[in-house]
Design a protein around this motif. Structure first.
Motif, PDB file in Angstrom:
ATOM      1  N   TRP A   1      -0.678   3.588  -1.327  1.00  0.00           N
ATOM      2  CA  TRP A   1      -0.999   4.794  -0.573  1.00  0.00           C
ATOM      3  C   TRP A   1      -2.459   5.161  -0.761  1.00  0.00           C
ATOM      4  N   CYS A   2      -3.124   5.602   0.325  1.00  0.00           N
ATOM      5  CA  CYS A   2      -4.511   6.072   0.196  1.00  0.00           C
ATOM      6  C   CYS A   2      -4.772   7.329   1.020  1.00  0.00           C
ATOM      7  N   GLY A   3      -3.682   7.985   1.523  1.00  0.00           N
ATOM      8  CA  GLY A   3      -3.862   9.231   2.259  1.00  0.00           C
ATOM      9  C   GLY A   3      -2.800   9.421   3.331  1.00  0.00           C
ATOM     10  N   PHE A   4      -2.903  10.533   4.064  1.00  0.00           N
ATOM     11  CA  PHE A   4      -2.017  10.825   5.182  1.00  0.00           C
ATOM     12  C   PHE A   4      -2.829  10.898   6.470  1.00  0.00           C
ATOM     13  N   ASP A   5      -2.170  10.593   7.579  1.00  0.00           N
ATOM     14  CA  ASP A   5      -2.788  10.745   8.891  1.00  0.00           C
ATOM     15  C   ASP A   5      -3.000  12.235   9.164  1.00  0.00           C
ATOM     16  N   LYS A   6      -4.171  12.630   9.612  1.00  0.00           N
ATOM     17  CA  LYS A   6      -4.486  14.043   9.822  1.00  0.00           C
ATOM     18  C   LYS A   6      -3.630  14.665  10.920  1.00  0.00           C
ATOM     19  N   GLU A   7      -3.237  13.867  11.921  1.00  0.00           N
ATOM     20  CA  GLU A   7      -2.487  14.403  13.050  1.00  0.00           C
ATOM     21  C   GLU A   7      -0.987  14.411  12.813  1.00  0.00           C
ATOM     22  N   ASN A   8      -0.495  13.579  11.905  1.00  0.00           N
ATOM     23  CA  ASN A   8       0.941  13.481  11.666  1.00  0.00           C
ATOM     24  C   ASN A   8       1.176  13.155  10.193  1.00  0.00           C
ATOM     25  N   GLN A   9       1.644  14.143   9.438  1.00  0.00           N
ATOM     26  CA  GLN A   9       1.829  13.964   8.005  1.00  0.00           C
ATOM     27  C   GLN A   9       2.997  13.034   7.658  1.00  0.00           C
ATOM     28  N   LEU A  10       3.807  12.627   8.676  1.00  0.00           N
ATOM     29  CA  LEU A  10       4.864  11.652   8.438  1.00  0.00           C
ATOM     30  C   LEU A  10       4.304  10.237   8.345  1.00  0.00           C
ATOM     31  N   ILE A  11       3.065  10.083   8.768  1.00  0.00           N
ATOM     32  CA  ILE A  11       2.423   8.774   8.787  1.00  0.00           C
ATOM     33  C   ILE A  11       1.452   8.667   7.618  1.00  0.00           C
ATOM     34  N   GLU A  12       1.631   7.643   6.808  1.00  0.00           N
ATOM     35  CA  GLU A  12       0.767   7.421   5.652  1.00  0.00           C
ATOM     36  C   GLU A  12      -0.356   6.447   5.992  1.00  0.00           C
ATOM     37  N   LEU A  13      -1.460   6.608   5.305  1.00  0.00           N
ATOM     38  CA  LEU A  13      -2.527   5.613   5.337  1.00  0.00           C
ATOM     39  C   LEU A  13      -2.352   4.743   4.100  1.00  0.00           C
ATOM     40  N   ARG A  14      -2.279   3.436   4.320  1.00  0.00           N
ATOM     41  CA  ARG A  14      -2.073   2.513   3.212  1.00  0.00           C
ATOM     42  C   ARG A  14      -3.052   1.348   3.350  1.00  0.00           C
ATOM     43  N   GLU A  15      -3.406   0.784   2.227  1.00  0.00           N
ATOM     44  CA  GLU A  15      -4.303  -0.361   2.215  1.00  0.00           C
ATOM     45  C   GLU A  15      -3.710  -1.440   1.312  1.00  0.00           C
ATOM     46  N   PRO A  16      -4.044  -2.712   1.564  1.00  0.00           N
ATOM     47  CA  PRO A  16      -3.489  -3.805   0.740  1.00  0.00           C
ATOM     48  C   PRO A  16      -3.810  -3.621  -0.731  1.00  0.00           C
ATOM     49  N   SER A  17      -2.820  -3.930  -1.567  1.00  0.00           N
ATOM     50  CA  SER A  17      -3.001  -3.844  -3.017  1.00  0.00           C
ATOM     51  C   SER A  17      -3.392  -5.200  -3.576  1.00  0.00           C
ATOM     52  N   LEU A  18      -4.331  -5.195  -4.501  1.00  0.00           N
ATOM     53  CA  LEU A  18      -4.606  -6.419  -5.245  1.00  0.00           C
ATOM     54  C   LEU A  18      -3.401  -6.714  -6.131  1.00  0.00           C
ATOM     55  N   ILE A  19      -2.990  -7.959  -6.147  1.00  0.00           N
ATOM     56  CA  ILE A  19      -1.750  -8.368  -6.797  1.00  0.00           C
ATOM     57  C   ILE A  19      -2.046  -9.183  -8.052  1.00  0.00           C
ATOM     58  N   VAL A  20      -1.276  -8.932  -9.091  1.00  0.00           N
ATOM     59  CA  VAL A  20      -1.311  -9.828 -10.256  1.00  0.00           C
ATOM     60  C   VAL A  20      -0.507 -11.070  -9.854  1.00  0.00           C
ATOM     61  N   PRO A  21      -1.153 -12.217  -9.673  1.00  0.00           N
ATOM     62  CA  PRO A  21      -0.469 -13.397  -9.122  1.00  0.00           C
ATOM     63  C   PRO A  21       0.814 -13.771  -9.851  1.00  0.00           C
ATOM     64  N   GLU A  22       0.789 -13.753 -11.185  1.00  0.00           N
ATOM     65  CA  GLU A  22       1.964 -14.166 -11.949  1.00  0.00           C
ATOM     66  C   GLU A  22       3.165 -13.262 -11.672  1.00  0.00           C
ATOM     67  N   ILE A  23       2.907 -11.963 -11.475  1.00  0.00           N
ATOM     68  CA  ILE A  23       3.988 -11.021 -11.187  1.00  0.00           C
ATOM     69  C   ILE A  23       4.551 -11.283  -9.802  1.00  0.00           C
ATOM     70  N   ALA A  24       3.659 -11.518  -8.810  1.00  0.00           N
ATOM     71  CA  ALA A  24       4.113 -11.789  -7.446  1.00  0.00           C
ATOM     72  C   ALA A  24       4.936 -13.070  -7.383  1.00  0.00           C
ATOM     73  N   ILE A  25       4.475 -14.099  -8.063  1.00  0.00           N
ATOM     74  CA  ILE A  25       5.199 -15.382  -8.066  1.00  0.00           C
ATOM     75  C   ILE A  25       6.590 -15.200  -8.649  1.00  0.00           C
ATOM     76  N   GLN A  26       6.687 -14.455  -9.744  1.00  0.00           N
ATOM     77  CA  GLN A  26       7.997 -14.232 -10.370  1.00  0.00           C
ATOM     78  C   GLN A  26       8.893 -13.384  -9.474  1.00  0.00           C
ATOM     79  N   LEU A  27       8.304 -12.404  -8.797  1.00  0.00           N
ATOM     80  CA  LEU A  27       9.075 -11.550  -7.893  1.00  0.00           C
ATOM     81  C   LEU A  27       9.731 -12.368  -6.791  1.00  0.00           C
ATOM     82  N   PHE A  28       8.982 -13.254  -6.183  1.00  0.00           N
ATOM     83  CA  PHE A  28       9.543 -14.052  -5.095  1.00  0.00           C
ATOM     84  C   PHE A  28      10.540 -15.081  -5.616  1.00  0.00           C
ATOM     85  N   LYS A  29      10.344 -15.551  -6.829  1.00  0.00           N
ATOM     86  CA  LYS A  29      11.355 -16.416  -7.441  1.00  0.00           C
ATOM     87  C   LYS A  29      12.658 -15.649  -7.634  1.00  0.00           C
ATOM     88  N   ASP A  30      12.548 -14.392  -8.065  1.00  0.00           N
ATOM     89  CA  ASP A  30      13.731 -13.572  -8.332  1.00  0.00           C
ATOM     90  C   ASP A  30      14.550 -13.327  -7.076  1.00  0.00           C
TER      91      ASP A  30
END
Length: 248
Positions: free
Chosen positions: A45-74
């Protein structure tokens, strides 16, 4: 590129290692039944849309590779490791699916979509970038084709009490948004459930997450099995081959 070579490259991307001291984004790309592509990132999350508070502003998160790999294995889903331009071209043009892509490559090729984007919450599977959601899903009422699809899926019965017009002529079936349209719920198969008039009227509260399991919506994945995932990969490859042929 021949299919045998593509299979070799797919296996390579599934098993290659991440680079040391390198930042990654997790990016997924799939085609739907109409051969239209949808994409998603793991975001923060990085904020809300000014015109509609039901809409969030989001940006890609940097991922810890080892955690992501294990998540998809799970969750038993393949994750392709994208370390260079060649990997990225193969991923985007042929394979799609779930990818772990270096930040440098995303900045080079996906600069427009790694900026903060307007997103809508889907309670069965995270957030969706608004630009990737078909416009009809924002309509309050389901179109006739979608309505019939939901009724057939639910066997023309109320998913709470089991009543049906087939055994009681006074039963009236409604389509209910589990996440209400008024708070951003989409008009789509994964958010609609068949209820009779009585159960629908009696819902309290109107938003009840316990209804999601009644329509077998997976909370961790859009796929029922590894086989389903592979079928989608195969469809992506088919579309990619056709795209290359058309550009020759």
């Amino acid at each position: 590129m021949r299919k045998n070579n593509l299979n070799i490259e797919l296996k390579r991307l599934m098993h290659q290692h991440v680079l040391d001291d390198t930042e990654y984004f997790q990016f997924s790309l799939f085609s739907d039944e109409n051969n239209k592509f949808t994409y998603s990132f793991m975001t923060n999350w990085c904020g809300f849309d000014k015109e509609n508070q039901l809409i969030e502003l989001r940006e890609p998160s940097l991922i810890v590779p080892e955690i992501a790999i294990q998540l998809f294995k799970d969750i038993n889903e393949p994750l392709l490791i994208i370390n260079n331009d060649k990997d990225f071209i193969l991923f985007m043009n042929f394979f799609g699916g779930n990818g772990l892509i270096t930040k440098k490559i995303c900045e080079k090729f996906l600069s427009k979509i790694i900026k903060p984007q307007k997103n809508i919450k889907t309670y069965y599977g995270g957030y969706q970038e608004i630009g990737s959601v078909p416009k009809y899903k924002f309509n309050r009422a389901a179109n006739p084709k979608l309505r019939m699809k939901i009724l057939k899926r639910d066997n023309f019965r109320c998913k709470i009490c089991g009543n049906s017009p087939q055994n009681n002529e006074h039963i009236e079936l409604h389509l209910h948004h589990i996440t209400p349209h008024s708070v951003g719920g989409l008009t789509e198969e994964k958010n609609l459930i068949t209820l009779c008039h009585t159960c629908h009227k009696g819902l309290d509260p109107h938003l009840d997450y316990s209804l999601y399991p009644l329509i077998d919506v997976g909370l961790l994945s859009d796929f029922d099995s590894r086989e389903d995932y592979i079928k989608r990969i195969e469809n992506n490859i088919k579309i990619g081959i056709e795209r290359i042929k058309n550009n020759l």
